[in-house]
Structures are given as C-alpha cells and as structure tokens.
Design a protein around this motif. Structure first.
Motif, short mmCIF file in Angstrom:
data_model
loop_
_atom_site.label_atom_id
_atom_site.label_comp_id
_atom_site.label_asym_id
_atom_site.label_seq_id
_atom_site.Cartn_x
_atom_site.Cartn_y
_atom_site.Cartn_z
N LEU A 197 -17.88 7.69 -4.37
CA LEU A 197 -17.29 6.43 -4.82
C LEU A 197 -17.56 6.21 -6.31
O LEU A 197 -16.68 5.75 -7.05
CB LEU A 197 -17.86 5.27 -4.00
N VAL A 212 -4.70 0.25 3.87
CA VAL A 212 -5.14 -0.87 3.04
C VAL A 212 -6.12 -0.40 1.97
O VAL A 212 -6.13 -0.90 0.85
CB VAL A 212 -5.78 -1.96 3.92
N GLU A 213 -6.96 0.57 2.33
CA GLU A 213 -7.98 1.06 1.40
C GLU A 213 -7.38 1.90 0.27
O GLU A 213 -7.97 2.00 -0.81
CB GLU A 213 -8.99 1.93 2.17
N VAL A 233 -8.27 -5.27 -0.22
CA VAL A 233 -9.36 -4.72 0.58
C VAL A 233 -10.68 -5.45 0.31
O VAL A 233 -11.56 -5.49 1.18
CB VAL A 233 -9.51 -3.20 0.29
N ARG A 266 -12.70 -6.36 3.81
CA ARG A 266 -13.99 -5.83 4.26
C ARG A 266 -14.91 -6.91 4.79
O ARG A 266 -15.44 -6.80 5.91
CB ARG A 266 -14.65 -5.05 3.12
N ARG A 270 -4.13 -3.95 -5.05
CA ARG A 270 -5.41 -3.31 -5.35
C ARG A 270 -6.60 -4.05 -4.75
O ARG A 270 -7.55 -3.43 -4.28
CB ARG A 270 -5.58 -3.20 -6.87
N ASN A 291 -6.20 0.76 8.57
CA ASN A 291 -7.35 0.54 7.70
C ASN A 291 -7.30 1.45 6.48
O ASN A 291 -7.54 1.01 5.34
CB ASN A 291 -8.64 0.78 8.49
N LEU A 292 -6.96 2.71 6.69
CA LEU A 292 -6.87 3.65 5.57
C LEU A 292 -5.76 3.27 4.60
O LEU A 292 -5.90 3.43 3.39
CB LEU A 292 -6.65 5.07 6.10
N SER A 330 0.80 -1.22 0.00
CA SER A 330 0.00 0.00 0.00
C SER A 330 0.84 1.27 0.00
O SER A 330 0.59 2.19 -0.79
CB SER A 330 -0.94 0.01 1.21
N TYR A 379 -7.10 0.76 -3.49
CA TYR A 379 -8.39 0.51 -4.13
C TYR A 379 -9.20 1.79 -4.26
O TYR A 379 -10.00 1.94 -5.18
CB TYR A 379 -9.19 -0.52 -3.32
N ALA A 380 -8.98 2.73 -3.32
CA ALA A 380 -9.74 3.98 -3.36
C ALA A 380 -9.30 4.86 -4.52
O ALA A 380 -10.12 5.54 -5.15
CB ALA A 380 -9.59 4.73 -2.03
#
Length: 567
Positions: A210, A397-398, A444, A448, A441, A394-395, A27, A401-402
């Motif tokens: 999103l 890892v996101e 996550v 989740r 990518r 957490n952020l 990440s 993908y975000a």
C-alpha cells in the motif's frame, strides 16, 4: 404473506440494481474507458501515442525516477512505521493516545502541505532558521530539492500508513505465543525477531504494498521538490505534458498513466506472491500480549518518540506558520515584520484563492455527503449479503482508490472529453469532472468504516422488523441507518479532510474557474509566493486538526477501528 415476500424481494432487487448502477458509473466505467483506449483500434493509445511514449527518453527517465523514489520512500516508511507500531503497541510507553494522534496526523495532511512545510523549514529564506541566524545565504539551493529529499518526505508521509496496518496486526498477536517464548528464556529482542515479526509478515507486506502504490501515485511531494530540480517522476511528467499540450497529448498521457498503473499493480502482485510462499496463520486467538516493561529505558524511549513527533510534525508546521506571517521572501520574522496580510490576501483579495476555498469546501462536502448516503446500502450488501458476487462488488469499489489518482484522473478525462451521449452535457473543463473524480476515488473511505459498523451491530432488530413485515427500505430508514450512521459519518469526515486540499486528481482536471486549494497552493509556490501558499496551508491544517479533535471527542459513540488514530 406471499405479497410481502414478493415486495421484499422486489425492494432487494431494486437496491441491488441501484448499487450496481453507482458502482458501474463511478468505478468500472472510467477504468473500462481507459482499457478501451489500450485495446480498441484507433484509440488514442494505439499507434502514434504508444510509439511516442515508448521512444521518448523522458518516459523512461521518469519511470526510473518513479521506481527510485517509490522504493526508497516505501523502505523508509516501512522501517519507521513498523518501529513506531512495535513501541506503541507492545511496550508500556506512556501517552500512547497522544503519540498515536500526533504520529498519524501527517497522513491526514495533504502531501503538498507536508512538502511546503519542510521546504520552509530548511530553505535559505526560512524564518525559523533566521530566528537563530542559521539560514544559508539567499540563492542557496534548498537541500530538499533532490532525490533524497523526495524519499525522506515520502517516508514521513506514509510511515503512519504502515504504522496503522502493522499496529492492527500486532493487536491480534496471541499472548500465549509470546509468553511461551519468554518462559523458555528468550529475551524481548529474541521474541521480537523470532515470534512477533514473522507473525506480522502479512501485515508488513500489505503495508509495504500500500505504501509503494501511494508513493508511485504521489504528485504533491515530487511536484514541490522535484520540478524545481528538473527531477520528474511519471505523475509530474503527465502534469507537464497536459499543461503544455492539453487534449492533443491526451493519448500520450493516457499511456503514461497506464504505465503508472502497471508499476503499482506489479507492487501489489509482488506482495501477493510473497504472502503465499509461507503459511502465517495461527491456530488460536487470545487476549493481546502483555506490554513489555521498558523499565529504566522508558524515559529514553518516550523522549525519542516525542523527538520524532517534533521532527516530523511540529517543527515543519511551526516553520510553515512562521512563513505565513512574514510579508515577503527572505524577510526575517520580528515583532515589526509579523503580519496577517497573507491570510487576508488569500481569503478575500485573490480571486483564484477565494474561489479555490469555496470550490474545495463544496466539493469536499458534496463528496462526503454522497459517500455517507451511498455507503449505507453498499455496506449492507457487502457486510450482510451472501451472494457470490459480493466480493467482486467490494473490489470494484476499492479499485479507484487502490490505483494511483493519476490513473483515475486520466480515465475521467477520456470519459468526459466529449459531451455525455443523449444529453449533450459537457463535464470536461468544468468543476463537475473534479466532483465526479472525488466521488469515485473517496467513496471507499466512507465504505470501510460503514462495513466495520455493520460487523459490530446486532442484526436482531433488523431481523425482528423483517419478521413483522417491514420492507427493506423501511428497515434501512428506521433501523439500519440510525445504527450505522455514526460510522458512516466518521467516514464522511475522513473524506472531507482528505479531499479538502487534494492535488493529484485536481491538478490534472482543473480549469479556469474550477481551481481547488491544492491547485492554487501549488501555483503560488511555483510562482515564488511561498508566504501565500503557507497561509493557505496553515488554514487547511487547522481545519483538519480541528476535525480530528472533534471526531476524537465523539469516538466513544463510534464502533471500534473507525478512526484510524484511535483503538
């Protein structure tokens, strides 16, 4: 006892260290490498690269096109997704489960497959239109090769995404507020406008942000519909720059990827600002609101919903199947012309296509298995950890993908342009760089549902084992993993379905010998071999649908909310 405590703490520290290494490698490292190119003197984004990007008219034309189609696609997705969420969640419409499964399915299908299906439905060579004698003459421009065509398909692709987020909010709508409004004499439309939608503002805004980020980073739809019309957006401009210049233009493409990231982050920040302008919290929770009885309007509403499903799912896929059965462009489908040769060709005769199926399957399986294994310890720290840095974890890892996939792809290119230090291992121009990008990518997608699984299991068994002296690794192997494995495996299946025909990342990272299904499909369509591309698309859609049905049958063994198309 002190020895056990030290051993337990040591295992916790070891677990934390392993998780930190994974997050750093997947990440943070690619993002830091991209940032380095921006701020470091002598980096590829300094000087000439930035100047070339800023002065190029193509940059700003593509930026404008990106904003136009992204805003248009987002608005269409929000309107359609919110409407369907309201009808399915708040009314007594029948066949709710089937409607949800069918409406969400376009989200599980790769964007380039969606684009190809619609192109084959309306094009001059459409076997479907030829069945009715309604196909325009050969050589006629396909109406989807346009700005409105791209916006339409972006709305179709991401309407289900908005639906899922808004429906999750509607399921938490307090019954007493709706009943109080109804008791006061308000009609259902008044309740919807004055009570439901205002309370759903956070969910709708989150869905809007999103969907916007997804539209900005979408490559498949603008590539299939925009490139033939010379209508370039930033992702397709990056693709053309890399295809024509290779590593020599990596600095300029890095600048363009940063521009995409800025646009995407601007959308997210706008959503945050709008969300803070009002307080949308409710003071209590209760059972979900009673479904509104449609009465004599129910048959019409149900017919309208199924007409929508047929329009956005079944008709395009039917057109895709018909195209895969004709022997060549413009040939009408009849009992004499129908053939399975296209499937035989892409599966067994075309070297790149056969290689692409093999590559995509093992890449998808590898990413899914890795994510399932890694998601369990990461989810443990995020769901049950009390440290302050858990939110940052957490952020992190996101993040891959975000951000749009194009950004991660360029960051991966920059990271592995040279051999890995100390080892001399070269990932650039190999299939391994695609695997790296997939791992980063899609992690996550398994994390989740795993976190949801942690939140829905009783921790008493794990705590009892801890009191009995079992170490952390023993507890994770014998108690924790068996409990959360169904949720993690469901996340792995989502990764497999998503990565199988992925194009955005692999289009920028592939090289000869490392083709993926999405890349070969795109190559076939660009070369005018739509029937071969359609055959590959039908195979991937069939695999996706079978996996969705399989996980649907196993849904009773999974925690609530793990499968996006089920409650």
């Amino acid at each position: 006892m002190s020895t056990r405590i030290r051993e337990s703490r040591g295992q916790e520290m070891a677990l934390t260290a392993m998780v930190a290494v994974v997050i750093m490698l997947l990440s943070l490292l690619p993002m830091l490498r991209l940032i380095k190119e921006i701020v470091a003197p002598g980096g590829t984004l300094s000087g000439i690269a930035i100047e070339a990007g800023l002065r190029s008219p193509a940059t700003w034309i593509a930026t404008w096109h990106t904003l136009v189609v992204s805003i248009g696609g987002t608005l269409l997705a929000v309107l359609s997704g919110t409407l369907v969420a309201v009808l399915i969640t708040l009314t007594d419409i029948r066949g709710r489960s089937a409607l949800m499964l069918c409406y969400v399915m376009p989200l599980m299908i790769a964007p380039q497959v969606t684009a190809l299906a619609w192109l084959q439905l309306f094009g001059p060579a459409s076997p479907f239109l030829k069945l009715f004698g309604a196909a325009p003459p050969l050589g006629t421009r396909n109406p989807l090769y346009s700005t409105s065509g791209i916006i339409l398909l972006l709305g179709v692709q991401y309407g289900p995404l908005v639906f899922l987020l808004v429906r999750a909010g509607l399921r938490k709508l307090p019954r007493e507020l709706v009943e109080a409004a109804r008791a006061g004499g308000a009609g259902w439309l008044t309740v919807l406008v004055t009570v439901v939608l205002p309370l759903m503002t956070p969910s709708i805004m989150a869905a809007t942000a999103l969907a916007f980020v997804s539209c900005v980073g979408n490559f498949g739809i603008p590539a299939f519909l925009g490139i033939p019309a010379n209508y370039l957006v930033l992702p397709t401009l990056i693709y053309q720059r890399l295809a024509g210049g290779g590593p020599a233009v990596l600095g300029e493409t890095a600048f363009l990827s940063v521009l995409i990231g800025i646009i995407a982050m601007a959308g997210i920040l706008a959503q945050e600002v709008m969300s803070r302008r009002r307080d949308y919290r409710i003071s209590s929770t209760s059972l979900p609101a009673e479904p509104y009885e449609l009465g004599r309007w129910r048959p019409a509403v149900q017919a309208g919903m199924w007409l929508l499903i047929v329009s956005v799912l079944f008709l395009p896929l039917f057109g895709l199947v018909l195209t895969s059965l004709v022997p060549g462009y413009g040939i009408a489908l009849t009992a004499k012309t129908a053939t399975l040769d296209n499937y035989r060709f892409v599966l067994f005769e075309h070297d790149a296509a056969s290689r692409a199926f093999f590559n995509s399957f093992w890449l998808s399986i590898s990413a899914a298995v890795f994510a399932v294994i890694v998601a369990v310890p990461i989810g443990y720290l995020i769901a049950w950890g009390k440290q302050r840095w858990v939110r940052l974890l957490n952020l992190s890892v996101e993040l891959p993908y975000a951000l749009p996939g194009v950004v991660l792809a360029i960051a991966s290119l920059l990271l592995f342009l040279r051999p890995i230090p100390l080892t001399g291992i070269q990932l650039y121009n190999t299939v391994w760089i695609i695997l790296y990008a997939y791992l980063a990518r899609f992690l996550v997608l398994a994390l989740r549902p795993t976190i949801s699984g942690y939140h829905q299991i009783d921790r008493a068994l794990e705590e009892a084992a801890q009191v009995a002296g079992a170490g952390l690794f023993l507890r994770m192997r014998t108690i924790i993993f068996p409990l959360v494995a169904p949720a993690a495996i469901a996340g792995g299946l989502l990764i497999f379905m998503t990565a199988l025909s992925e194009l955005t990342v692999s289009a920028l990272l592939w090289s000869s010998g490392s083709e993926t299904i999405g890349v070969v499909m795109f190559s076939f369509e660009q070369g005018g071999d739509s029937n071969y591309a359609a055959a590959m698309s039908v195979i991937t859609v069939a695999v996706t649908f079978v996996l969705m049905l399989t996980t649907n049958l196993l849904a009773r063994h999974l925690p609530s909310g793990v499968l996006p198309w089920r409650d």
